[in-house]
Design a protein around this motif. Structure first.
Motif, short mmCIF file in Angstrom:
data_model
loop_
_atom_site.label_atom_id
_atom_site.label_comp_id
_atom_site.label_asym_id
_atom_site.label_seq_id
_atom_site.Cartn_x
_atom_site.Cartn_y
_atom_site.Cartn_z
N ARG A 63 11.73 76.05 44.51
CA ARG A 63 11.50 76.88 43.48
C ARG A 63 10.58 77.70 43.83
O ARG A 63 9.14 76.80 43.92
CB ARG A 63 11.82 76.70 42.47
N LYS B 266 7.82 83.60 39.96
CA LYS B 266 8.86 84.56 41.36
C LYS B 266 10.11 84.54 40.08
O LYS B 266 10.70 85.81 40.71
CB LYS B 266 9.08 85.12 43.21
N ASN B 267 10.19 83.24 39.16
CA ASN B 267 11.81 83.14 39.08
C ASN B 267 12.89 83.29 39.91
O ASN B 267 14.29 83.54 39.30
CB ASN B 267 12.02 83.84 37.92
N THR B 268 12.59 82.18 41.51
CA THR B 268 13.68 82.42 41.74
C THR B 268 13.43 80.25 42.63
O THR B 268 12.68 80.20 42.17
CB THR B 268 13.42 83.21 43.20
N THR C 160 12.01 81.80 30.12
CA THR C 160 10.57 81.28 30.71
C THR C 160 11.92 80.42 31.92
O THR C 160 11.78 79.08 31.54
CB THR C 160 10.19 80.47 30.06
N PHE C 161 11.66 80.55 33.17
CA PHE C 161 12.28 80.33 34.05
C PHE C 161 11.72 78.76 34.29
O PHE C 161 12.87 77.73 34.30
CB PHE C 161 11.50 81.02 35.42
N ASN C 162 10.31 78.64 34.41
CA ASN C 162 9.33 76.73 34.62
C ASN C 162 9.99 76.28 33.87
O ASN C 162 9.58 75.12 32.95
CB ASN C 162 8.24 77.21 35.13
N ASN D 135 8.74 79.12 40.85
CA ASN D 135 8.67 79.72 39.38
C ASN D 135 7.64 80.97 38.81
O ASN D 135 7.96 81.76 38.29
CB ASN D 135 7.16 78.30 38.61
N ARG E 260 11.91 71.00 36.53
CA ARG E 260 11.06 72.57 36.01
C ARG E 260 9.89 72.72 36.74
O ARG E 260 9.85 74.01 36.95
CB ARG E 260 11.19 72.37 35.15
N SER F 44 16.95 85.18 35.51
CA SER F 44 16.23 86.54 34.05
C SER F 44 16.88 85.87 32.41
O SER F 44 17.64 85.42 32.78
CB SER F 44 16.38 87.30 34.64
#
Length: 127
Positions: A72, A76-78, A28-30, A74, A53, A25
């Motif tokens: 990953r 789900k940011n996980t 931007t995760f990706n 993306n 990424r 968190s």
């Protein structure tokens, strides 16, 4: 502020499997690559696996190649680490990490490439 939270560690017998998760968190995760590292008692932290990424590119340490799979989601940011055929020498605290800036390296493997770290999750493999 970037936060990384690992989960999924535990005690497993040799030959067993575990799946670690890393929830991210704060940005931007990706946009950024991600990686897994581990530290066994009395040893330095070492690289385990990294993922680009997009998730299209992955890279593994020789010691886990063919047994571990990094992935990953993306949306789900996980990030995940599926660990199969576990060995006692896989016993360690496992950390997820992400770079602090965009790097020229698409799949960074050096600890110095990573700026943000989770608190770690213990994995213990009994013989």
């Amino acid at each position: 502020q970037v936060q990384l939270v690992e989960s999924g560690g535990g005690l497993v017998q040799a030959g067993g499997s575990l799946r670690l998760s890393c929830a991210a968190s704060g940005r931007t995760f990706n946009t950024y690559a991600m990686g897994w590292f581990r530290q066994a008692p009395g040893k330095e932290r070492e690289f385990v696996a990294a993922i680009s990424r997009s998730g299209a590119g992955t890279y593994y340490a020789d010691s886990v190649k063919g047994r571990f799979t990094i992935s990953r989601e993306n949306a789900k940011n996980t990030m995940y680490l599926q660990m199969n055929s576990l060995k006692p020498e896989d016993t360690a605290v496992y950390y997820c990490a992400t770079p602090g800036r965009l790097l020229a390296t698409i799949i960074p493997a050096a600890e110095s490439d990573y700026a943000y770290w989770g608190q770690g999750t213990q994995v213990t493999v009994s013989s």
